[in-house]
Structure formats: structure tokens, C-alpha cells
Design an enzyme around this catalytic site. Structure first.
Site, PDB file in Angstrom:
ATOM      1  N   PRO A  27       0.825  -1.213   0.000  1.00 34.25           N
ATOM      2  CA  PRO A  27       0.000   0.000   0.000  1.00 34.25           C
ATOM      3  C   PRO A  27       0.856   1.259   0.000  1.00 34.25           C
ATOM      4  CG  PRO A  27       0.014  -1.011   2.167  1.00 34.25           C
ATOM      5  CD  PRO A  27       0.714  -1.968   1.262  1.00 34.25           C
ATOM      6  N   MET A  28       0.485   2.212  -0.850  1.00 36.55           N
ATOM      7  CA  MET A  28       1.232   3.470  -0.962  1.00 36.55           C
ATOM      8  C   MET A  28       0.266   4.617  -1.181  1.00 36.55           C
ATOM      9  SD  MET A  28       4.372   2.203  -3.394  1.00 36.55           S
ATOM     10  CE  MET A  28       3.269   1.184  -4.390  1.00 36.55           C
ATOM     11  N   GLN A 109      -6.779  -1.293   1.817  1.00 39.94           N
ATOM     12  CA  GLN A 109      -6.200  -1.182   3.158  1.00 39.94           C
ATOM     13  C   GLN A 109      -7.037  -0.190   3.977  1.00 39.94           C
ATOM     14  OE1 GLN A 109      -2.580   1.046   4.201  1.00 39.94           O
ATOM     15  NE2 GLN A 109      -1.731  -0.868   4.984  1.00 39.94           N
ATOM     16  N   HIS A 190      -4.605  -1.332   8.245  1.00 34.37           N
ATOM     17  CA  HIS A 190      -3.378  -0.603   8.598  1.00 34.37           C
ATOM     18  C   HIS A 190      -3.275  -0.522  10.109  1.00 34.37           C
ATOM     19  CE1 HIS A 190       0.088   1.782   8.379  1.00 34.37           C
ATOM     20  NE2 HIS A 190      -0.198   2.506   7.312  1.00 34.37           N
ATOM     21  N   GLY A 191      -2.367  -1.317  10.670  1.00 30.41           N
ATOM     22  CA  GLY A 191      -2.153  -1.324  12.105  1.00 30.41           C
ATOM     23  C   GLY A 191      -0.763  -0.872  12.494  1.00 30.41           C
ATOM     24  N   HIS A 193       2.775   2.206  11.831  1.00 32.52           N
ATOM     25  CA  HIS A 193       3.268   3.520  11.447  1.00 32.52           C
ATOM     26  C   HIS A 193       2.735   4.676  12.277  1.00 32.52           C
ATOM     27  CE1 HIS A 193       4.012   1.785   7.106  1.00 32.52           C
ATOM     28  NE2 HIS A 193       4.596   1.082   8.074  1.00 32.52           N
ATOM     29  N   TYR A 195      -0.404   5.214  13.326  1.00 28.41           N
ATOM     30  CA  TYR A 195      -1.817   5.545  13.152  1.00 28.41           C
ATOM     31  C   TYR A 195      -2.626   4.945  14.308  1.00 28.41           C
ATOM     32  CZ  TYR A 195      -0.342   7.172   8.553  1.00 28.41           C
ATOM     33  OH  TYR A 195       0.286   7.837   7.539  1.00 28.41           O
TER      34      TYR A 195
END
Length: 390
Positions: A27-28, A109, A190-191, A193, A195
Site C-alpha cells: 500500500p502506498m 487497506q 493498517h495497524g 506507522h 496511526y
């Protein structure tokens, strides 16, 4: 195709889903969705990666159906996509149709920015940002975020209430239903970075004394409940992948776990909740996570430990095919193609992980996977690729 690289092109079964190879588009964030809605340019962008033989596509992070999910996070991010509302859902259905038409598979994501969202920005600027304990992160952490953003974020805010937590979990479940109804093949969460989910896991930002804080296992409760709610919403068959990381945007040197035993406390409750694949985000895939461990375990990277601890499938990521990491290439203007695929395949061949996430190389070149299979040279990465949908 060389014998060395052949293992990357073996099929893989994830529940009912059969991947034709082990290469995954990581993912980006792209910022090409005005009003949160993906258009034909976004659909074509993902379709071209499927045509280029990427085994699985994970989309850019997509905001869940919660008013504080999205905003600015250090820099202006006004064109981030979301996964609610008929216009956005119609756009995502078109993305799925294009990818499936090219023979590909695709997961979105799901994302909630949590503390990284700058207060007063995004689709709902009057809504408070969500922080487990009202904390953004440590003062003086190693970060690439602009100084004015960091200073504004360091001011403590109100911690999330029990109702806030319940509403966010429900938002993930609603968004999971949208995922299923749009025809996606699975769900990524997304778990990492720094967040929202990650900041429940991290002791620096989760200092709660109730059932959502405490020990590592107790801090994993929020992540596990999100996974459990998603699993209930979509049923037992749809694959669920979850990204996690040691490092945070608030502090690149942060650690959730300093040993395999500590990592086990964090990941096992999440695995038990229904995760099929752990996406272990590292800045460099070839670095051992706990090098002081005895014997062969000393070389395992974060994905290797996730696989060993949980028994679930695992995906590695971090500079695959390039000579530097993402934040280094941002500073240096790009990255050169690297021969590190040999190091990658050596790890893969001994069963350290099951999938290989490729980011910037696939952002630059939609045919990257095909070129790897055919033994063709692939392109260096230029930061100019961040400005267009190739």
C-alpha cells in the site's frame, strides 16, 4: 526465469483465494482521489499492476467510515480516498472490475489516522482527532515530519472515551461490509506507522488504565476487537491481512517489542481474532529483528518472527529491489535498482515468510513482476513517480 527466483512465482492459497505468485503491491498513499473518490485514472493505475503480473494488489490506505478517520498528517493530503458514500463506492467497484478484468486480485487497506491526523483538517474539520490517551507521541523522536506539525501535535488532547472506541470499531465493521459489497478479494488493515490501531499497541501513546490499556496483551485488545468486528461482518472465508510495525512516524526508533516473547504477547491476541496474514512493515527487509537470539533464529526479520510466533502467513517489505529505504529515497531523490533479490529469495526459500511486498519499484514500473519473472532489467526509482499515476 532463473531457478533462483522461481520460488517467488509459486502459487499460494489464502483461504479460498489462490494467488498466482508471491509478489504483492504494498500500500502506498497517492493523493489522486478528489473528494475521496477514485476515478478512472486510479482504476487504470491498479489495472496496469494486475496486467504486469503482480500476484496481489493492496490499495493505498483508504479511510474508514468514521468522521475523524482522515485529515492532514504532516503534509496536505486533501485527495485521500475513503470507503463510504455511493460515489466513492462506485469508484471502488470500478477499480475492482478493472483489476479482475486483468486477472488480478485486490484488497483495500482500511485506515484510521488517529493521532497523526492534524486537528481541524479533512472532510470533517470540526471533529476531534482520535487518540487513545490524548497523546501524539514523544517530544524529540526521530521523525521526518515538519517541525511545525510536530509542535502542534504534541499538545495533549482529550483521550478517547468508551463510546469513541465503540464507534470506531463499528466504523471498521461498516467499511468491511462495503469491501465485501464492492467485490474486493480480501481486506487489509493498517495497524502500523503510528496511526490509530498502532497507538493503542504502543505504550508511549497508550497510557490508559482501563480495559484498553495496561500490559502488551491488554494494549492489543483494540486491534483484536477491530479484527473480530471485521471478521463478523464479512464471515469466515474472506482473507484478512494486517500491517504492523515497530517503527512509528512519530519516532523511527520506536519499538513495540524488544524480544520474541514481547512480540508474542502483542500478536497472538490479534491472530486469534481472525488475521490470516501479518504484513510486517520494516524499512529494510534484510535486517534481523532480534539478532541476540540463539542459532538460526538470530537472522529472522520481523515477518519471520510473526510467522514463527503466530503460525499465520507473513509478508515482508522494505527496500525490495532497491538500494535504500523509503525515507532515504525521499531525501536522496530516488533509489537505484539493487541485486538484493538474491538476499530476499535466500530468506524466502528457507521459509522465513510467504509473501513479498513491493512498494516503490511497483509504483515506478507496473510491469516489475513480469520483468522479474523474465529476468529483465528493471528501472531505478525516481521521486518524480510520486507526482503521477504511471
Amino acid at each position: 526465469m532463473s531457478d533462483l527466483l522461481a520460488p517467488l512465482f509459486e502459487p499460494l492459497q489464502i483461504g479460498p483465494l489462490r494467488l498466482k505468485n508471491r509478489i504483492v503491491m504494498a500500500p502506498m498513499t497517492r493523493n489522486f482521489c478528489p473528494g475521496g473518490v477514485p476515478g478512472e485514472d486510479v482504476a487504470g493505475y491498479y489495472r496496469r499492476r494486475a496486467e504486469g503480473e503482480t500476484g496481489l494488489i493492496i490499495t493505498e490506505a483508504v479511510g474508514v467510515d468514521h468522521p475523524a478517520a482522515l485529515g492532514e498528517a504532516g503534509i496536505g493530503e486533501s485527495d485521500l480516498p475513503h470507503l463510504y458514500g455511493e460515489r466513492a463506492l462506485a469508484g471502488w467497484r470500478r477499480v475492482v472490475e478493472q483489476v479482475h478484468g486483468a486477472g488480478g486480485l485486490i484488497f483495500p487497506q482500511l485506515w484510521h489516522q488517529g493521532p497523526m491526523r492534524r486537528q481541524g483538517t479533512g472532510p470533517n474539520p470540526d471533529v476531534a482527532s482520535m487518540r487513545p490517551s490524548g497523546l501524539w507521541g514523544p517530544a524529540g523522536g526521530l521523525t521526518s515530519s515538519p517541525e511545525d506539525y510536530v509542535q502542534s501535535q504534541l499538545l495533549p488532547t482529550k483521550p478517547m472515551s468508551e463510546r469513541d472506541i465503540e464507534e470506531v470499531i463499528a466504523a471498521y465493521a461498516r467499511s468491511a461490509v462495503h469491501v465485501r459489497d464492492c467485490g474486493f478479494d480480501g481486506i487489509a488493515i493498517h495497524g502500523g506507522h503510528g496511526y490509530l490501531i498502532d497507538t493503542f499497541l504502543w505504550n508511549v501513546t497508550n497510557q490508559r488504565s482501563d480495559a484498553w490499556g495496561g500490559s502488551r496483551r491488554e494494549r492489543s485488545r483494540f486491534a483484536a476487537e477491530v479484527v473480530r468486528a471485521i471478521r463478523r461482518a464479512v464471515g469466515p472465508e474472506m482473507p484478512i491481512l494486517m500491517r504492523f510495525s515497530q517503527w512509528k512516524q512519530q519516532d523511527f526508533k520506536a519499538k513495540l517489542a524488544h524480544s520474541p516473547a514481547e512480540l508474542e504477547e502483542i500478536l497472538l491476541p490479534i491472530a486469534d481474532a481472525g488475521v490470516d496474514v501479518f504484513d510486517a512493515s520494516m524499512r529494510y527487509f534484510n535486517r534481523a529483528e532480534f539478532p541476540d537470539q540463539p542459532g538460526a533464529d538470530a537472522v529472522l526479520n520481523l515477518a519471520g518472527w510473526a510467522r514463527k510466533i503466530t503460525g499465520r502467513l507473513a509478508m515482508t517489505v522494505g527496500g525490495v529491489g532497491l538500494n535504500n529505504g523509503m525515507y532515504d529515497s525521499n531525501k536522496q531523490g530516488g533509489a537505484q535498482a539493487s541485486d538484493n533479490l538474491q538476499l530476499l529469495v535466500e530468506r524466502f526459500a528457507r521459509g522465513e515468510f510467504d509473501l513479498v511486498g513491493v512498494g516503490r519499484s511497483l509504483l515506478q514500473d507496473p510491469d516489475w513482476a513480469r520483468k522479474v519473472r523474465l529476468g529483465e532489467a528493471f528501472e531505478p526509482f525516481s521521486n518524480d513517480a510520486l507526482k503521477v499515476l504511471t
